[in-house]
Design a protein around this motif. Structure first.
Motif, short mmCIF file in Angstrom:
data_model
loop_
_atom_site.label_atom_id
_atom_site.label_comp_id
_atom_site.label_asym_id
_atom_site.label_seq_id
_atom_site.Cartn_x
_atom_site.Cartn_y
_atom_site.Cartn_z
N HIS A 39 0.84 -0.99 0.09
CA HIS A 39 0.00 -0.15 0.08
C HIS A 39 0.83 1.41 -0.11
O HIS A 39 2.02 1.28 0.48
CB HIS A 39 -0.93 0.07 1.26
CG HIS A 39 -2.09 -0.87 1.04
ND1 HIS A 39 -2.99 -1.55 2.18
CD2 HIS A 39 -2.42 -1.76 0.09
CE1 HIS A 39 -3.49 -2.49 1.88
NE2 HIS A 39 -3.57 -2.53 0.54
N GLY A 41 0.41 4.90 1.54
CA GLY A 41 -0.29 5.58 2.37
C GLY A 41 0.14 7.06 2.74
O GLY A 41 -0.58 7.81 3.39
N CYS A 42 1.31 7.39 1.99
CA CYS A 42 1.84 8.61 2.45
C CYS A 42 2.60 9.34 1.27
O CYS A 42 2.76 8.53 0.23
CB CYS A 42 2.63 8.88 3.71
SG CYS A 42 4.29 8.02 3.53
N GLN A 46 6.98 8.24 5.48
CA GLN A 46 6.91 8.06 6.89
C GLN A 46 5.93 7.06 7.33
O GLN A 46 6.04 6.65 8.55
CB GLN A 46 5.87 9.33 7.46
CG GLN A 46 7.24 10.43 7.85
CD GLN A 46 6.61 11.73 8.34
OE1 GLN A 46 5.45 11.82 8.23
NE2 GLN A 46 7.25 12.36 8.80
N CYS A 47 4.81 6.46 6.64
CA CYS A 47 3.75 5.77 6.96
C CYS A 47 4.21 4.15 7.17
O CYS A 47 3.63 3.42 8.07
CB CYS A 47 2.53 5.86 6.32
SG CYS A 47 2.56 5.02 4.60
N GLY A 48 5.24 3.74 6.25
CA GLY A 48 5.62 2.34 6.27
C GLY A 48 4.66 1.31 5.69
O GLY A 48 4.96 0.04 5.61
N CYS A 50 4.14 0.84 2.77
CA CYS A 50 4.55 0.13 1.51
C CYS A 50 5.78 -0.51 1.60
O CYS A 50 6.47 -1.09 0.79
CB CYS A 50 5.07 1.51 0.62
SG CYS A 50 6.69 2.39 1.47
N CYS A 62 8.58 3.07 -1.31
CA CYS A 62 8.32 4.29 -1.81
C CYS A 62 9.67 5.17 -1.69
O CYS A 62 9.65 6.36 -2.15
CB CYS A 62 7.08 4.89 -1.33
SG CYS A 62 7.77 5.68 0.49
FE1 FES Z 1 4.19 5.89 3.30
FE2 FES Z 1 5.96 4.45 1.55
S1 FES Z 1 3.79 4.99 1.36
S2 FES Z 1 6.15 5.33 3.81
#
Ligand code: FES
Length: 165
Positions: A39, A41-42, A46-48, A50, A62
């Motif tokens: 996925h 998500g940002c 930051q969100c992880g 991916c 990402c």
């Molecule tokens: Fe959020 Fe990669 S999409 S850290």
């Protein structure tokens, strides 16, 4: 546009493609290979959500270009296991209810597979430290911690059974 030929082993299968040099690994997996379990998500790394494994290490896909994965072995959440043969981390999340909306779950699981490879018996604090790179907005992390502890136990038990045989 200039493209580059890349060969990447994804979930055990060799995949080849012509890609633009600026294509992110996350987009290569999702849009070129249709592996949408990874996925996004940002747009600030930051969100992880991916997170995937690249040559055995958890990486935010990402933050990496597809061309940088040329020649590498990548595992995405699709490569972990299936409903009838779940990976211990999937089993852990399943049995300990380690998710709510599920958006972050693939990335969290891949990050935790990376953690458990390095540390097969992590303390709660070590798991929480390992979760720093992945953001979950619904669980408050407690159930994720229990899921990871359970997965760690399953992996250790499987190892012990293997050694006893
Ligand atoms: Fe959020 Fe990669 S999409 S850290």
């Amino acid at each position: 546009t200039v493209t580059k030929h890349i060969s990447v082993t994804v979930n055990g299968a060799l995949r080849q493609a012509e890609v633009e040099p600026r294509l992110l690994l996350a987009h290569f997996l999702r849009d070129v290979l249709d592996l949408t379990g990874t996925h996004i998500g940002c747009d600030t790394s930051q969100c992880g959500a991916c997170t995937v494994m690249v040559n055995g290490e958890a990486v935010k896909s990402c933050t990496m270009l597809a061309v940088q994965a040329d020649g590498a072995a990548v595992t995405t959440v699709e490569g972990l296991g299936q409903m009838d043969a779940m990976h211990p981390i999937q089993q852990g999340f399943w049995e300990k209810h380690g998710l709510q909306c599920g958006f972050c779950t693939p990335g969290v699981m891949m990050a935790m597979v990376g953690l458990l490879k390095e540390n097969p018996d992590p303390s709660e604090e070590e798991i929480r430290d390992g979760l720093e790179g992945v953001i979950c907005r619904c669980t408050g992390y407690q159930f994720i911690v229990s899921a990871v502890q359970h997965a760690a136990k399953l992996i250790r038990e499987a190892e012990e059974t293997k050694q006893a045989m």
